[in-house]
Design a protein around this motif. Structure first.
Motif, PDB file in Angstrom:
ATOM      1  N   MET A   1       3.574  45.758  25.560  1.00  0.00           N
ATOM      2  CA  MET A   1       2.924  46.329  24.379  1.00  0.00           C
ATOM      3  C   MET A   1       1.646  47.075  24.766  1.00  0.00           C
TER       4      MET A   1
ATOM      5  N   ASP B   1      10.538  54.411  26.363  1.00  0.00           N
ATOM      6  CA  ASP B   1      10.462  52.990  26.706  1.00  0.00           C
ATOM      7  C   ASP B   1      11.799  52.617  27.339  1.00  0.00           C
TER       8      ASP B   1
ATOM      9  N   SER C   1       8.376  47.206  29.891  1.00  0.00           N
ATOM     10  CA  SER C   1       7.865  45.841  29.874  1.00  0.00           C
ATOM     11  C   SER C   1       8.319  45.238  31.191  1.00  0.00           C
TER      12      SER C   1
ATOM     13  N   SER D   1       7.911  42.275  31.870  1.00  0.00           N
ATOM     14  CA  SER D   1       8.269  40.886  31.533  1.00  0.00           C
ATOM     15  C   SER D   1       9.781  40.692  31.497  1.00  0.00           C
TER      16      SER D   1
END
Ligand code: PLP
Length: 394
Positions: A86, A184, A206, A208
């Motif tokens: 984010m 993204d 991301s 993650s």
């Protein structure tokens, strides 16, 4: 010689030539400040006019090693790693020069928190969000011509119903209108797709998810062409969200096996999707690799190495209670709110990843009350299928 991603993922960002000996992997560099050879040099480094490390918010050797590796894999000129995906999306949008009264065009099926960020925070700051069906070229062309937005933010493989945005076509359209294209690519990863090669301006990930790959690191990355390098550097210094060195170390270790893991995620997801489609308890399966997927042709062109590790499916009894009980019956697949790890992971989008979307919008996007999103892991595919099979037997 152009090397395979299986090789570059192993070697990119490795430390080079120390004065006496060189470590094989970067250290976790915890220093917050650095003494330069002299103060003139320190000041030049602070101004970005000399190479080297000065203060940890400006950069540190561990994060730079990860940034170099990501640049190599993505074909980017510049990169910065951030505290989360984010945070990376925030930075990427600001990097486009977005300001009050600008229009920001956003794919209507973007990740829930991205949608909420744009629709709440950025709207409050005066940005005008416009949502578009980025899977449809004509809608995209019309929205770009009508709104002349500062930026367009899309996901090549969207979440959770796995629709595709044609990145090369979006890039051509953005180019015609002077709009920055931000992609993204968290679901695709550089293994499946390199958006900058297709004409995108900025890519975010991301870390993650697939890049970290082991559910033990939260992080994000912004990658871009050379012309964004100076602005990206100053933005990150002011935002102050550089990735912590421990996390950078883990993300880089994860990245080393990204291609191997992605190859297995794709193989397993294809097997699971083929199996799910045959089950009487399943009303619909969403996977770009299925010939029944409405954009299968685009998927085969844009994602030649595989169709990713994510599979969505609607349960026949399409209601929340049935969906949640199904999750409770799983014995191996983890019911968690993330994706892209080595273990298979499943979630109920209406109450987790997409809970910030109004119910009406969720329905428009096909996020029904019986929809589950499965991140197919790299266990043996037979074991994943066996767990799903026992959960279907009530
Ligand atoms: N982009 C996509 C497509 C995601 O699925 C997520 C998280 O699930 C994010 C961005 C945000 O990443 P993070 O949780 O690292 O902030």
């Amino acid at each position: 010689m152009t090397k395979s991603i299986f090789t570059t993922a192993i070697h990119a960002g490795r430390p080079e030539g120390g004065p006496i000996s060189t470590p094989s992997v970067p250290g976790i560099e915890l220093a917050v400040s650095y003494r330069a050879a002299n103060v003139d040099r320190l000041h030049a480094m602070l101004d970005g006019e000399a190479e080297g490390f000065s203060y940890a918010r400006y950069g540190n050797p561990t994060s730079v090693a990860l940034e170099q590796a990501l640049c190599t894999l993505e074909g980017a000129a510049t990169a910065r790693v951030c505290a989360s995906g984010m945070a990376a999306i925030h930075v990427a949008l600001l990097l486009t020069g977005l300001e009050a009264h600008d229009t920001l065009l956003l794919a209507q099926d973007s990740y829930g928190a991205t949608f909420a960020l744009v629709d709440t925070l950025l709207r409050r700051l005066g940005v005008r969000p416009v949502f578009v069906d980025a899977t449809d070229r004509a809608s995209l062309a019309a929205a770009l011509a009508e709104h002349r937005p500062r930026a367009l933010l899309v996901e090549p493989i969207s979440n959770p119903v796995l629709r595709l945005c044609d990145i090369a076509a979006a890039a051509r359209l953005c180019n015609e209108h002077g709009t920055h294209l931000v992609v993204d690519a968290t679901f695709a990863t550089p293994y499946l797709l390199r958006p900058l090669d297709l004409g995108a301006d900025i890519v975010v990930h991301s870390l993650s998810k697939y890049i970290g790959g082991h559910d033990d690191v939260l992080g994000g990355a912004v990658l871009a062409r050379e012309e964004y390098a100076a602005d990206l550097r100053s933005l990150m210094i002011l935002m102050g969200g550089l990735l912590d060195p421990h996390a950078a170390f883990l993300a880089l270790r994860g990245l080393r096996t990204l291609p191997l893991r992605m190859r297995e995620h794709c193989r397993n997801a294809a097997r699971v999707a083929d199996w799910l489609i045959e089950q009487p308890g399943v009303a619909a399966v969403y996977y770009p690799g299925l010939t029944t997927h409405p954009q299968h042709h685009l998927a085969a062109n844009m994602l030649p190495k595989g169709f990713g590790g994510m599979v969505g499916f609607d349960l026949q009894d399409g209601n929340e209670v049935a969906a949640l009980r199904f999750l409770d019956r799983l014995r191996m697949i983890l019911p968690v709110t993330t994706l892209g790890g080595v273990a298979s992971q499943i979630l109920y989008p209406a109450r987790s990843s997409h809970r910030s979307l109004p119910a009406e919008r969720r329905r428009t996007l096909g996020i029904g009350d019986g929809l589950l999103r499965l991140s197919v892991g790299i266990e043996d595919a037979d074991d994943i299928i066996a767990d799903l099979a026992q959960a279907f037997k009530v």
